[in-house]
Design a protein around this motif. Sequence first.
Motif, mmCIF file in Angstrom:
data_model
loop_
_atom_site.group_PDB
_atom_site.id
_atom_site.type_symbol
_atom_site.label_atom_id
_atom_site.label_comp_id
_atom_site.label_asym_id
_atom_site.label_seq_id
_atom_site.Cartn_x
_atom_site.Cartn_y
_atom_site.Cartn_z
ATOM 1 N N GLY A 96 8.697 117.557 15.080
ATOM 2 C CA GLY A 96 9.324 117.312 13.788
ATOM 3 C C GLY A 96 10.539 118.169 13.520
ATOM 4 O O GLY A 96 11.268 117.935 12.575
ATOM 5 N N ASP A 97 10.762 119.193 14.350
ATOM 6 C CA ASP A 97 11.900 120.077 14.150
ATOM 7 C C ASP A 97 13.125 119.646 14.936
ATOM 8 O O ASP A 97 14.122 120.342 14.972
ATOM 9 C CB ASP A 97 11.542 121.516 14.574
ATOM 10 N N LEU A 98 13.089 118.506 15.640
ATOM 11 C CA LEU A 98 14.239 118.053 16.398
ATOM 12 C C LEU A 98 15.412 117.787 15.468
ATOM 13 O O LEU A 98 15.228 117.406 14.302
ATOM 14 C CB LEU A 98 13.908 116.760 17.150
ATOM 15 N N PRO A 99 16.660 117.938 15.971
ATOM 16 C CA PRO A 99 17.823 117.594 15.148
ATOM 17 C C PRO A 99 17.748 116.146 14.702
ATOM 18 O O PRO A 99 17.195 115.281 15.386
ATOM 19 C CB PRO A 99 19.011 117.828 16.113
ATOM 20 N N SER A 111 23.762 127.645 29.384
ATOM 21 C CA SER A 111 22.459 127.897 30.003
ATOM 22 C C SER A 111 22.407 129.309 30.575
ATOM 23 O O SER A 111 23.425 129.866 30.987
ATOM 24 C CB SER A 111 22.178 126.872 31.114
ATOM 25 N N ASP A 112 21.227 129.873 30.574
ATOM 26 C CA ASP A 112 20.964 131.177 31.177
ATOM 27 C C ASP A 112 19.499 131.191 31.595
ATOM 28 O O ASP A 112 18.786 130.198 31.423
ATOM 29 C CB ASP A 112 21.288 132.321 30.207
ATOM 30 N N VAL A 113 19.031 132.302 32.151
ATOM 31 C CA VAL A 113 17.657 132.353 32.643
ATOM 32 C C VAL A 113 16.656 132.139 31.514
ATOM 33 O O VAL A 113 15.643 131.443 31.678
ATOM 34 C CB VAL A 113 17.396 133.689 33.364
ATOM 35 N N VAL A 114 16.937 132.714 30.353
ATOM 36 C CA VAL A 114 16.022 132.583 29.205
ATOM 37 C C VAL A 114 15.852 131.120 28.839
ATOM 38 O O VAL A 114 14.734 130.606 28.700
ATOM 39 C CB VAL A 114 16.542 133.395 28.007
ATOM 40 N N ARG A 115 16.967 130.409 28.684
ATOM 41 C CA ARG A 115 16.881 129.005 28.278
ATOM 42 C C ARG A 115 16.352 128.112 29.398
ATOM 43 O O ARG A 115 15.689 127.105 29.130
ATOM 44 C CB ARG A 115 18.247 128.527 27.790
ATOM 45 N N LEU A 116 16.628 128.462 30.641
ATOM 46 C CA LEU A 116 16.058 127.688 31.744
ATOM 47 C C LEU A 116 14.534 127.767 31.723
ATOM 48 O O LEU A 116 13.833 126.767 31.930
ATOM 49 C CB LEU A 116 16.597 128.200 33.086
ATOM 50 N N ARG A 117 14.018 128.951 31.451
ATOM 51 C CA ARG A 117 12.567 129.092 31.389
ATOM 52 C C ARG A 117 11.993 128.391 30.159
ATOM 53 O O ARG A 117 10.933 127.775 30.229
ATOM 54 C CB ARG A 117 12.201 130.572 31.396
ATOM 55 N N GLU A 118 12.684 128.478 29.044
ATOM 56 C CA GLU A 118 12.217 127.773 27.855
ATOM 57 C C GLU A 118 12.170 126.268 28.095
ATOM 58 O O GLU A 118 11.297 125.562 27.580
ATOM 59 C CB GLU A 118 13.128 128.076 26.659
ATOM 60 N N GLY A 119 13.124 125.766 28.883
ATOM 61 C CA GLY A 119 13.183 124.343 29.178
ATOM 62 C C GLY A 119 12.343 123.923 30.362
ATOM 63 O O GLY A 119 12.384 122.771 30.756
ATOM 64 N N HIS A 120 11.575 124.863 30.949
ATOM 65 C CA HIS A 120 10.712 124.579 32.098
ATOM 66 C C HIS A 120 11.519 124.089 33.299
ATOM 67 O O HIS A 120 11.114 123.146 33.987
ATOM 68 C CB HIS A 120 9.633 123.565 31.728
ATOM 69 N N VAL A 121 12.676 124.709 33.544
ATOM 70 C CA VAL A 121 13.476 124.391 34.717
ATOM 71 C C VAL A 121 13.057 125.313 35.853
ATOM 72 O O VAL A 121 13.161 126.532 35.742
ATOM 73 C CB VAL A 121 14.983 124.548 34.425
ATOM 74 N N ALA A 159 21.393 118.256 22.902
ATOM 75 C CA ALA A 159 20.771 118.562 24.187
ATOM 76 C C ALA A 159 19.264 118.408 24.078
ATOM 77 O O ALA A 159 18.600 119.215 23.452
ATOM 78 C CB ALA A 159 21.117 119.988 24.604
ATOM 79 N N PRO A 160 18.690 117.353 24.654
ATOM 80 C CA PRO A 160 17.238 117.208 24.572
ATOM 81 C C PRO A 160 16.564 118.203 25.501
ATOM 82 O O PRO A 160 16.719 118.120 26.709
ATOM 83 C CB PRO A 160 17.013 115.766 25.026
ATOM 84 N N ASP A 161 15.873 119.188 24.944
ATOM 85 C CA ASP A 161 15.157 120.085 25.846
ATOM 86 C C ASP A 161 14.085 119.271 26.548
ATOM 87 O O ASP A 161 13.576 118.276 26.043
ATOM 88 C CB ASP A 161 14.572 121.277 25.087
ATOM 89 N N TYR A 162 13.752 119.688 27.746
ATOM 90 C CA TYR A 162 12.910 118.856 28.594
ATOM 91 C C TYR A 162 11.502 118.609 28.033
ATOM 92 O O TYR A 162 10.989 117.500 28.185
ATOM 93 C CB TYR A 162 12.874 119.442 30.004
ATOM 94 N N PRO A 163 10.841 119.581 27.393
ATOM 95 C CA PRO A 163 9.522 119.248 26.823
ATOM 96 C C PRO A 163 9.567 118.085 25.848
ATOM 97 O O PRO A 163 8.699 117.209 25.875
ATOM 98 C CB PRO A 163 9.100 120.558 26.145
ATOM 99 N N HIS A 164 10.572 118.036 24.966
ATOM 100 C CA HIS A 164 10.650 116.939 24.017
ATOM 101 C C HIS A 164 11.011 115.626 24.715
ATOM 102 O O HIS A 164 10.537 114.549 24.312
ATOM 103 C CB HIS A 164 11.661 117.254 22.920
ATOM 104 N N LEU A 165 11.829 115.684 25.747
ATOM 105 C CA LEU A 165 12.152 114.471 26.490
ATOM 106 C C LEU A 165 10.912 113.922 27.199
ATOM 107 O O LEU A 165 10.644 112.717 27.166
ATOM 108 C CB LEU A 165 13.261 114.756 27.501
ATOM 109 N N ILE A 166 10.139 114.807 27.819
ATOM 110 C CA ILE A 166 8.919 114.359 28.495
ATOM 111 C C ILE A 166 7.905 113.836 27.480
ATOM 112 O O ILE A 166 7.207 112.843 27.735
ATOM 113 C CB ILE A 166 8.312 115.508 29.325
ATOM 114 N N ALA A 167 7.833 114.459 26.317
ATOM 115 C CA ALA A 167 6.944 113.949 25.266
ATOM 116 C C ALA A 167 7.357 112.544 24.850
ATOM 117 O O ALA A 167 6.505 111.674 24.603
ATOM 118 C CB ALA A 167 6.964 114.892 24.061
ATOM 119 N N GLU A 168 8.656 112.298 24.772
ATOM 120 C CA GLU A 168 9.139 110.956 24.441
ATOM 121 C C GLU A 168 8.718 109.950 25.512
ATOM 122 O O GLU A 168 8.284 108.831 25.192
ATOM 123 C CB GLU A 168 10.666 110.981 24.318
#
Length: 369
Positions: free
Chosen positions: A15-18, A79-89, A308-317
């Motif tokens: 519910g917090d998506l843009p 992108s950086d290491v922090v955001r890559l990990r948050e996005g499960h890359v 930018a759709p982060d990957y968890p929300h894209l996979i949920a879709e």
Amino acid sequence: MADLQDELQPLPEAGDLPDTAQTAPSAPQPPASSAASALERAKALLAAHPVVDGHSGLPWALRDLPWYDLQLGESSVDSDVVRLREGHVGALLWSLQLPERLAGERAVGATLEQLDLVRSVIAAHPEGLRLARSAGQVIDARNCGRVAVVLGPAGAAALDDSLGILRVLHALGLRVLTLVGASWAGEAGLTRFGEEVVREMNRLGVLADLSGASDATVGRVLALSKTPVLCTRSAARSLRAHPDNLSDALLAELGAAKGLCLVPSSPERTGGGVQDVADHLDHVRAIAGPESVGLSGAHDSGDAPEVAPDYPHLIAELLGRGWPESDIALLTWGNMQRVLRSADFAARAARERRKPSTVRITELDTTDV
């Protein structure tokens, strides 16, 4: 070091998506509990099968920064290491393509400078990044809690029409080459020298990237290459008429050849929002098959997504659209691993049958160039 997922920070709920990534107001909204459940399933899937992101322009974005720290977080880039990990890359391809249309010695020099920068960046962030030259090294990096970096794609201009330079770039770590921007891969397809380039790439284990190539070049490489090919920033042309996107006929050919279409999160190519990207993934999967579709963030590449759709929300879709978990595991991790393994195996076999090619472009393309 802790497992890759141990350092993840909490992600926003669905519910917090843009607003631009939400379902249209007139469409029925899923229950909040259902959306939360899909997001939790998505995170669990990505913990087991992280994303191999098919295109990042980070090396070029870093070249003019006087100082940066990708390990702690860097606001100057996408992108950086922090955001890559948050996005499960778990792994990504670092593009060495040149935004400027350089040719000849200038293109070779600029590509070598980017290679030097990439190696320095990885060396400066040993707790977060690891260079990977093969499918096995990608898995090793993941098991050690690092994000694997595969070098490429580089532009064809970086070869300066020399197979010797191709071998040198491969020795320095290059694993993907885009067949665009050279006289031997144009609107009419591959010249005889272009075909020799593809054969030598197969012998070395360098994957062909066909995003932006002409339809004739795509068709000829699909017929000629002994290893699967990539389209690192391509989606469905029938949904969005971008020149880098693939027609349904080419998507079917790509699927038959077990190649891989890496759908980007891009305003120009897909629309950039979660549902836009999911629409293209649905279409590519339907035409090319679940073994021929992957993901490409396209961050720091001059084509950064507005949403930018982060990957968890894209996979949920995708889960909400009925994708089975087995197809999602292929989408995020399995398909790219297969392509990398295929390139490794084919290269070993080719090197037993074929010596390094010393052919020069003037010997084959005197009437074409």
